[in-house]
Scaffold this active site. Structure first.
Site, PDB file in Angstrom:
ATOM      1  CG  ASP A  71      -0.265   0.227   2.466  1.00 35.48           C
ATOM      2  OD1 ASP A  71       0.821  -0.888   2.753  1.00 35.48           O
ATOM      3  OD2 ASP A  71      -0.960   0.603   3.235  1.00 35.48           O
ATOM      4  CD  GLU A  84       4.235   0.754   6.877  1.00 33.57           C
ATOM      5  OE1 GLU A  84       4.978   1.507   7.684  1.00 33.57           O
ATOM      6  OE2 GLU A  84       3.460   1.717   5.293  1.00 33.57           O
ATOM      7  CD  GLU A  85       2.475   4.176   4.292  1.00 32.17           C
ATOM      8  OE1 GLU A  85       2.864   4.948   4.627  1.00 32.17           O
ATOM      9  OE2 GLU A  85       4.075   4.077   3.674  1.00 32.17           O
ATOM     10  CG  HIS A  87       4.758   9.906   3.118  1.00 31.22           C
ATOM     11  ND1 HIS A  87       4.292   9.294   4.196  1.00 31.22           N
ATOM     12  CD2 HIS A  87       5.220   8.528   2.845  1.00 31.22           C
ATOM     13  CE1 HIS A  87       4.229   8.593   4.407  1.00 31.22           C
ATOM     14  NE2 HIS A  87       4.478   7.582   3.834  1.00 31.22           N
TER      15      HIS A  87
END
Length: 375
Positions: A68, A133-134, A348
């Site tokens: 993800d 995870e995000e 990000h």
């Protein structure tokens, strides 16, 4: 282009914004199946997890990571579409290039090469891959570790592909992470008119000296591996929106990033002690996101340091800086855990990118780690 870059591009093209996987794990599983792995999909709520095994017995070496990615933001600000990977010279751009689809591709290709050369390798190689995870991280690695525990499976070594490097791939590896704990504090006062403060009780005024004390408190001094524990206010909310109304409540959200010198219980107790000294009416809740962990010495650290030196001639710095990772769910079982991945400068961000050469070097490093441990 190398197999690593081609696979990275294929993974980036899947719009796997957390908690979606969008077929990324199926792509990986197909490659792993051809290398002799047995794949198992663990669907937990909306999260897709892959547990893949090759070999038998101990030691159990696990590549851990996530498919993800974070949302792309304003697509118009990207130089190219974030899910249409573009290679320009040595730069590969796309969402997830550095965090962490490039690492996943490097892991798969490294294993393919290692297995071809060492089909009768020692122990077991596994992949623990999640699409959570995000996001909230409730139904990903954390949940899979519970399943593995119920099955009596114990991980010896785990290599997480988080982007650990700073300037050059392999210059930094993370051998631990600080603990993370969130807090929510609500101070209760009495709402009233600003012209009649004696009839009200302003919670903003009441909480101000508390925040001053919390923000200057020395929670610990840190140690050789961890910086001192830090306290940070992340959100402060109060008021009705009107300029002539004293609010009735004030809400503060805060975060601790803490070392191994202090426990979550000690931090919680000390916060309550400070609040109680100020005689406030309050509500206080905590959310422990992860305990600190440290892999000091051992076979995994030695193998990774040696591999990096063998590939690029540079000895890495061991670091525990940065945020949290899924390593926090693996380390408490007694596993040695390291994080090694590409440069984290653009993670990000808009126009997230990674060096093509770095991904190829990372593939070499992963393969060499396997050679050092399991050949």
């Amino acid at each position: 282009m190398s197999k690593t870059i081609e696979l990275t591009k294929e993974l980036i093209s899947r719009q796997s914004v957390t908690p979606e996987d969008c077929g990324c794990q199926a792509i990986m599983a197909e490659h792993l199946s051809q290398a002799g792995f047995i794949n198992e999909t663990l669907q937990i709520e909306e999260v897709t997890n892959l547990w893949s095994l090759r070999g038998q017995g101990s030691p159990l070496f696990v590549f851990a990571g996530h498919t993800d990615v974070v949302p792309v933001g304003d697509v118009s600000k990207w130089n190219s579409h974030p899910f249409d990977p573009v290679v320009d010279g040595d730069v590969l751009t796309g969402r997830g290039a550095a965090d962490m689809k490039g690492s996943l591709a490097a892991m798969v290709v490294a294993v393919e090469r290692f297995v071809a050369k060492h089909p009768e390798h020692k122990g077991t190689i596994a992949f623990l891959i999640t699409s959570d995870e995000e996001g909230d991280a409730h139904h990903g690695t954390k949940a899979v570790m519970d399943i593995l525990s119920d099955r009596g499976i114990k991980i010896d070594w785990a290599l997480v592909g988080e982007p650990s490097s700073t300037e050059r791939v392999g210059d930094v590896i993370k051998n631990g992470r600080r603990g993370s704990m969130l807090g929510r504090l609500v101070i209760h006062g009495i709402q009233g008119h600003v012209a009649y403060p004696h009839l009200a009780k302003n919670p903003v005024h009441m909480v101000a000296p508390v925040l001053a004390e919390l923000s200057t408190e020395v929670w610990d001094e840190g140690n050789d591996y961890f910086p001192a524990t830090s306290f940070q206010v992340s959100n402060f909310n109060s008021g009705t929106g009107a300029s002539n109304v004293i609010p009735g409540t004030a809400e503060v959200q805060f975060s601790f990033r803490f070392s191994t010198e202090v426990t979550p219980e000690q931090l919680q107790s000390r916060v309550r002690d400070i609040l109680d000294r100020h005689a406030l009416e309050y509500e206080l809740t905590f959310d422990l996101k992860g305990e600190p962990f440290l892999t000091d010495k051992g076979a995994l650290v030695a193998a990774a340091v040696q591999a990096i030196k063998q590939v690029n001639g540079e000895e890495p710095v061991l670091s525990t800086a940065g945020g949290t990772s899924d390593g926090r769910f693996i380390a408490p079982t007694g596993a040695q855990v390291l994080e090694l991945g590409p440069v984290n400068r653009t993670i990000h961000q808009i126009n997230e990118c990674v060096s093509v050469r770095d991904l190829d070097l990372l593939t070499d490093m992963y393969e060499q780690i396997l050679i050092n441990l399991l050949a």
